[in-house]
Design a protein around this motif. Structure first.
Motif, PDB file in Angstrom:
ATOM      1  N   UNK A  72      47.096  55.781  24.054  1.00 15.79           N
ATOM      2  CA  UNK A  72      46.881  54.560  24.791  1.00 15.79           C
ATOM      3  C   UNK A  72      46.828  54.830  26.286  1.00 15.79           C
ATOM      4  N   UNK A  73      46.148  53.940  26.982  1.00 13.42           N
ATOM      5  CA  UNK A  73      46.012  54.042  28.427  1.00 13.42           C
ATOM      6  C   UNK A  73      46.048  52.641  29.031  1.00 13.42           C
ATOM      7  N   UNK A  74      46.472  52.568  30.271  1.00  7.96           N
ATOM      8  CA  UNK A  74      46.713  51.275  30.900  1.00  7.96           C
ATOM      9  C   UNK A  74      46.163  51.228  32.318  1.00  7.96           C
ATOM     10  N   UNK A  75      45.781  50.030  32.717  1.00 10.86           N
ATOM     11  CA  UNK A  75      45.329  49.768  34.093  1.00 10.86           C
ATOM     12  C   UNK A  75      46.397  48.927  34.774  1.00 10.86           C
ATOM     13  N   UNK A  76      46.774  49.332  35.971  1.00  8.14           N
ATOM     14  CA  UNK A  76      47.770  48.608  36.749  1.00  8.14           C
ATOM     15  C   UNK A  76      47.129  48.195  38.074  1.00  8.14           C
ATOM     16  N   UNK A  77      47.188  46.918  38.361  1.00  7.93           N
ATOM     17  CA  UNK A  77      46.721  46.417  39.646  1.00  7.93           C
ATOM     18  C   UNK A  77      47.919  45.833  40.374  1.00  7.93           C
ATOM     19  N   UNK A  78      48.228  46.350  41.546  1.00  7.34           N
ATOM     20  CA  UNK A  78      49.364  45.829  42.313  1.00  7.34           C
ATOM     21  C   UNK A  78      48.864  44.919  43.437  1.00  7.34           C
ATOM     22  N   UNK A  79      49.767  44.069  43.893  1.00 10.91           N
ATOM     23  CA  UNK A  79      49.470  43.158  45.013  1.00 10.91           C
ATOM     24  C   UNK A  79      48.125  42.455  44.790  1.00 10.91           C
ATOM     25  N   UNK A  80      48.005  41.786  43.655  1.00 11.45           N
ATOM     26  CA  UNK A  80      46.724  41.191  43.280  1.00 11.45           C
ATOM     27  C   UNK A  80      46.240  40.185  44.324  1.00 11.45           C
ATOM     28  N   UNK A  81      44.913  40.138  44.445  1.00  9.36           N
ATOM     29  CA  UNK A  81      44.241  39.251  45.384  1.00  9.36           C
ATOM     30  C   UNK A  81      43.217  38.426  44.628  1.00  9.36           C
ATOM     31  N   UNK A  82      42.794  37.271  45.169  1.00 10.79           N
ATOM     32  CA  UNK A  82      41.816  36.438  44.458  1.00 10.79           C
ATOM     33  C   UNK A  82      40.556  37.196  44.065  1.00 10.79           C
ATOM     34  N   UNK A  83      40.129  38.155  44.861  1.00  4.91           N
ATOM     35  CA  UNK A  83      38.909  38.904  44.536  1.00  4.91           C
ATOM     36  C   UNK A  83      39.097  39.863  43.362  1.00  4.91           C
ATOM     37  N   UNK A  84      40.329  39.998  42.894  1.00  6.28           N
ATOM     38  CA  UNK A  84      40.563  40.803  41.684  1.00  6.28           C
ATOM     39  C   UNK A  84      40.228  40.016  40.418  1.00  6.28           C
ATOM     40  N   UNK A  85      40.001  38.716  40.547  1.00  6.03           N
ATOM     41  CA  UNK A  85      39.652  37.889  39.387  1.00  6.03           C
ATOM     42  C   UNK A  85      38.306  38.352  38.823  1.00  6.03           C
ATOM     43  N   UNK A  86      38.308  38.735  37.546  1.00  3.46           N
ATOM     44  CA  UNK A  86      37.101  39.263  36.897  1.00  3.46           C
ATOM     45  C   UNK A  86      37.461  39.605  35.458  1.00  3.46           C
ATOM     46  N   UNK A  87      36.479  40.107  34.719  1.00  2.00           N
ATOM     47  CA  UNK A  87      36.740  40.656  33.386  1.00  2.00           C
ATOM     48  C   UNK A  87      36.814  42.174  33.522  1.00  2.00           C
ATOM     49  N   UNK A  88      37.854  42.751  32.962  1.00  2.00           N
ATOM     50  CA  UNK A  88      38.061  44.187  33.032  1.00  2.00           C
ATOM     51  C   UNK A  88      37.888  44.777  31.628  1.00  2.00           C
ATOM     52  N   UNK A  89      37.133  45.873  31.565  1.00  2.07           N
ATOM     53  CA  UNK A  89      36.885  46.566  30.301  1.00  2.07           C
ATOM     54  C   UNK A  89      37.413  47.993  30.380  1.00  2.07           C
ATOM     55  N   UNK A  90      38.140  48.397  29.358  1.00  3.23           N
ATOM     56  CA  UNK A  90      38.469  49.808  29.214  1.00  3.23           C
ATOM     57  C   UNK A  90      37.440  50.441  28.282  1.00  3.23           C
ATOM     58  N   UNK A  91      37.330  51.741  28.330  1.00  5.31           N
ATOM     59  CA  UNK A  91      36.396  52.453  27.463  1.00  5.31           C
ATOM     60  C   UNK A  91      36.928  53.851  27.202  1.00  5.31           C
ATOM     61  N   UNK A  92      36.430  54.456  26.131  1.00  8.40           N
ATOM     62  CA  UNK A  92      36.824  55.819  25.781  1.00  8.40           C
ATOM     63  C   UNK A  92      35.634  56.546  25.197  1.00  8.40           C
ATOM     64  N   UNK A  93      35.603  57.858  25.371  1.00  4.37           N
ATOM     65  CA  UNK A  93      34.543  58.654  24.790  1.00  4.37           C
ATOM     66  C   UNK A  93      35.009  60.096  24.600  1.00  4.37           C
ATOM     67  N   UNK A  94      34.457  60.775  23.590  1.00  7.13           N
ATOM     68  CA  UNK A  94      34.727  62.195  23.400  1.00  7.13           C
ATOM     69  C   UNK A  94      33.496  63.036  23.647  1.00  7.13           C
ATOM     70  N   UNK A  95      32.341  62.401  23.788  1.00  4.94           N
ATOM     71  CA  UNK A  95      31.113  63.198  23.922  1.00  4.94           C
ATOM     72  C   UNK A  95      30.370  62.918  25.211  1.00  4.94           C
ATOM     73  N   UNK A  96      31.051  62.360  26.158  1.00  4.19           N
ATOM     74  CA  UNK A  96      30.572  62.228  27.523  1.00  4.19           C
ATOM     75  C   UNK A  96      29.532  61.155  27.767  1.00  4.19           C
ATOM     76  N   UNK A  97      29.007  60.521  26.742  1.00  3.29           N
ATOM     77  CA  UNK A  97      28.004  59.502  27.028  1.00  3.29           C
ATOM     78  C   UNK A  97      28.160  58.243  26.180  1.00  3.29           C
TER      79      UNK A  97
END
Lengths: 111, 114
Positions: A72-97
């Motif tokens: 598992x992996x996680x995204x941490x955003x500190x001191x959030x600001x209104x411009x951080x409002x959005x949809x965030x996507x994580x992704x994974x790959x083993x073959x580079x593309x």
């Protein structure tokens, strides 16, 4: 194939607080884990990425951590600001593309 | 160009019609990718080109979908006999070399099949 699960699906935080998004992946061979931010009606944009030989990476208010043992992996955003409002996507790959994306987290930062 | 350019930005068509979606990658990028994003979902891989050849087309949902990149730059995604389920945002991305995996996405082509 790779299966990426992302939680939570929505996240509301007070401006200045931190936001954490978590993802799990199924393929232990995956070695590259990017995070994309997508504002409404716009293209996904890479905000940070991490490779499997690194446990943590930080870029100003954004950090990503990776636990290969637990897959598992996680995204941490500190001191959030209104411009951080959005949809965030994580992704994974083993073959580079062939990125496998999570379903996304809608982050709303309340002023 | 400065970024990945996709045309049209919006396409409305009727069920059964043929559509073409175009992608112009960043100049010099050898790798090009097509993804499809349904509402409320993450992008799903369709096809990957390295140069002129399709290195991996395993994500194309069926034989109504086809993509070409004849000169190793611009790519066209072609959908025959469109169905309502094909409605989605079609995203193109490019990267600097095979294996670079830092994808730059275009703004997408939103396809609506009535």
């Amino acid at each position: 194939g790779e299966n990426v699960e992302q939680h939570p699906s929505t996240l509301s935080v007070q401006e200045g607080d931190s936001a954490v998004i978590k993802c799990t992946y199924s393929d232990s061979a995956s070695n590259y884990f990017p995070w994309y931010k997508q504002e409404l009606g716009k293209r996904p944009q890479l905000i940070i990425d991490i490779r499997s030989n690194v446990g943590e990476k930080k870029d100003q208010r954004i950090a990503v951590t990776l636990n290969k043992t637990a897959k598992h992996f996680s995204l941490h955003i500190t001191e959030t600001q209104p411009e951080d409002s959005a949809v965030y996507f994580c992704a994974a790959t083993f073959n580079d593309y062939k990125l496998s994306f999570g379903a996304g987290t809608t982050v709303t930062v309340r002023a | 160009g400065a970024g990945v350019s996709q045309t049209p930005s919006n396409k409305v068509t009727e069920k059964g019609k043929y559509v073409e979606l175009r992608c112009d990658p960043i100049s010099g990028h050898t790798a090009l990718y097509w993804y499809r994003q349904s509402l409320g979902q993450g992008p799903e891989f369709l096809i990957y080109f390295q140069g002129t050849g399709a290195a991996d087309d395993s994500g194309l949902p069926n034989d109504r979908f086809f993509a070409v990149r004849p000169e190793g730059s611009v790519s066209t995604l072609k959908i025959q006999r469109t169905e309502r389920g094909d409605s989605a945002m079609y995203l193109c991305a490019s990267s600097g070399q095979a294996g670079a995996n830092v994808l730059t996405f275009g703004a997408g082509s939103r396809l609506t099949v009535l």
